[in-house]
Structure formats: structure tokens, C-alpha cells
Enzyme design. Structure first.
Site, PDB file in Angstrom:
ATOM      1  CG  MET A 147      -2.096  -0.985   1.066  1.00 22.65           C
ATOM      2  SD  MET A 147      -2.990  -0.867  -0.526  1.00 22.65           S
ATOM      3  CE  MET A 147      -3.418   0.874  -0.576  1.00 22.65           C
ATOM      4  CE1 TYR A 148       5.614   5.472   2.638  1.00 26.66           C
ATOM      5  CE2 TYR A 148       7.124   4.173   1.290  1.00 26.66           C
ATOM      6  CZ  TYR A 148       6.823   5.338   1.994  1.00 26.66           C
ATOM      7  OH  TYR A 148       7.752   6.357   2.040  1.00 26.66           O
ATOM      8  CB  ALA A 149       5.032   0.264  -2.988  1.00 22.11           C
TER       9      ALA A 149
END
Length: 266
Positions: A147-149
Site C-alpha cells: 500500500m505504501y508503494a
């Protein structure tokens, strides 16, 4: 970057980490600096340390960005805006709490979008530089930080697309995106106990906030749109993204390497 005579610079998420060091360098260059953060005590303390203006603001709220832009404009013409606010939550994406998913999208992606829109509105007449802090993870897959990526890849895409829109509109605002590798910040250290953060620690050492801030200022000085730190890692990440059947097994080995360093450094 434009001559700093009485020019105001805004840095979001600047109570600590990259934002604080970027603000420190902008002060040294003669800018009037306004920093924001959701943590009132921390941003007030940092503002006192640097001799700058502090505003408590939530990067997720469009109205807060508008309020920050208005406060900055009262200090003088705004010539620099840095969207630095960000959050990170490691974990398998199907198991992460809904609130962690929403938080990363709202702060990392929508925070940069809302901040960029406010920056364009306040800088459109005189021009300036807009810098969005993305991540090395914007260039390829990062298992454990999916999700961060995803949010950082979206920040990079938004930034380059925005640069094109501003050119087509004839507005004198330069957009930049900085994509640093993992750095020794509270953002990263707060996730070190989680095994899914292992890829953050696969290199021999984490970047320092000072090195990232130096790279940010170099980017603001020129016409370059995207800069990755360190540069040689970007190529490997792009290959992993373009050819995932080849890249993902390599990332699995790097993850194992990072796991050893993650646990040794706790």
C-alpha cells in the site's frame, strides 16, 4: 530556485525527519519558512529551533492546505512548496486494518494532491517550485509495503503529469519529485519490529535525513523533474516492476538479507 529575497517556503510534515532538515536548509538560504505538522507540540518545538512559523495542519484535509497557503501568503510571496507529510505501515495488504490503508492513501497520495493544488493556486502568478516527496518504492514492487508503494507510485505519476499540465497552461511553476530509499527516520524505525518491513533494511545502511534534504535542495535548484537517491537503485527497481517474474525472486532474496539486518539493528 528563485531568488530567496523575502520568498516564503512551505514544508509540510516538517516537525521531524526530512521535512525538518529541508526547512533548515531553506532557512539558511534566506527564505521565510512556514512548516506544518499534525503534532502541535513537535512542530512548535521545531519552529522555535529553526526560527520559522509553525501551523498545525492535517495533510488529509484540503481546507487545511488552503489555510496554510493563506498563512504563507501573509508572510510574503510564496516561491517554494514541499509536500513532505507521509506515513508508512508495513504488513500484508489483505491483513492490514482498513484504517491503515485509508491513512496511507489519504496522507501520502491525497495529501500531496491537495497540497499541490493549494501550492499552484498561491504560486500561479509569480511562479515557483513545487516538490513532492515520493520514494524509491515508487519505481517497483515492495512486498510487505504494497500500500505504501502504491501511494508513492501514484505521487510520482501525479507529479510528472502535473508538470505537463502546468507547462500546457503556461504557468511558471516547476514540479519536482524526489524518490529516496529508506532513511533513518522515525517513520522507518517505527515499523522495524514488523517482519514485513524487512526490505527497508536490505541495504548496508539507511540514508540520513540530511542526505535526503541535500538532494531535495539540489532538485529545487534545477529543472530536473525526478531524482532518485541513490540513483543506481532506481534501475533495479524499474526492472523489477517491468519484469516482475524475474524481479520478485530477487526481491525475496533481498528481503531475507534485510530481515537479518532488521533484527540485528533493533
Amino acid at each position: 530556485m528563485s531568488t530567496p529575497d523575502q520568498t516564503v517556503a512551505v514544508v509540510t510534515g516538517a516537525a521531524r525527519g526530512f521535512g525538518r532538515e529541508i526547512a533548515r536548509r531553506l532557512v539558511a538560504r534566506g527564505h521565510r519558512v512556514l512548516i506544518t505538522d499534525l503534532d502541535t507540540d513537535a512542530v512548535t518545538a521545531t519552529a522555535a529551533e529553526l526560527g520559522v512559523t509553525a501551523v498545525t495542519a492535517d495533510a488529509r484535509v484540503p481546507g487545511d492546505h488552503a489555510r496554510v497557503a493563506a498563512a504563507a501568503a501573509e508572510l510574503g510571496p510564496v516561491g517554494v512548496w514541499v509536500n513532505n507529510a507521509g506515513v508508512l505501515r508495513a504488513g500484508q495488504s489483505w491483513e492490514q486494518p482498513d484504517e491503515d490503508i485509508a491513512l496511507q492513501v489519504d496522507v501520502n497520495l491525497l495529501g500531496a494532491v491537495h497540497g499541490s493544488r493549494a501550492a499552484v493556486r498561491v504560486m500561479r502568478k509569480r511562479g515557483g517550485h513545487l516538490l513532492n516527496i515520493a520514494s524509491m518504492s515508487a519505481h517497483g514492487p515492495v512486498p510487505g509495503l504494497a500500500m505504501y508503494a502504491a501511494t508513492k507510485a501514484a505521487v510520482l505519476s501525479f507529479s510528472t503529469s502535473l508538470a505537463g499540465e502546468l507547462d500546457l497552461a503556461g504557468l511558471p511553476i516547476r514540479v519536482h519529485a524526489l524518490c529516496p530509499d529508506a532513511a533513518d527516520t522515525a517513520l522507518v524505525r517505527s515499523e522495524q519490529e514488523r517482519p514485513d518491513s524487512a526490505l527497508l533494511f536490505c541495504q548496508r545502511g539507511l540514508l540520513t535525513p540530511e542526505a535526503v534534504a541535500d538532494a531535495a535542495l539540489r532538485l529545487l535548484d534545477g529543472r530536473r523533474i525526478v531524482r532518485t537517491l541513490p540513483g543506481h537503485r532506481a534501475a533495479a527497481m524499474r526492472i523489477a516492476g517491468t519484469l516482475p517474474r524475474l524481479g520478485l525472486p530477487v526481491l525475496a532474496r533481498l528481503r531475507a538479507q534485510g530481515e537479518r539486518r532488521r533484527t540485528a539493528g533493533r
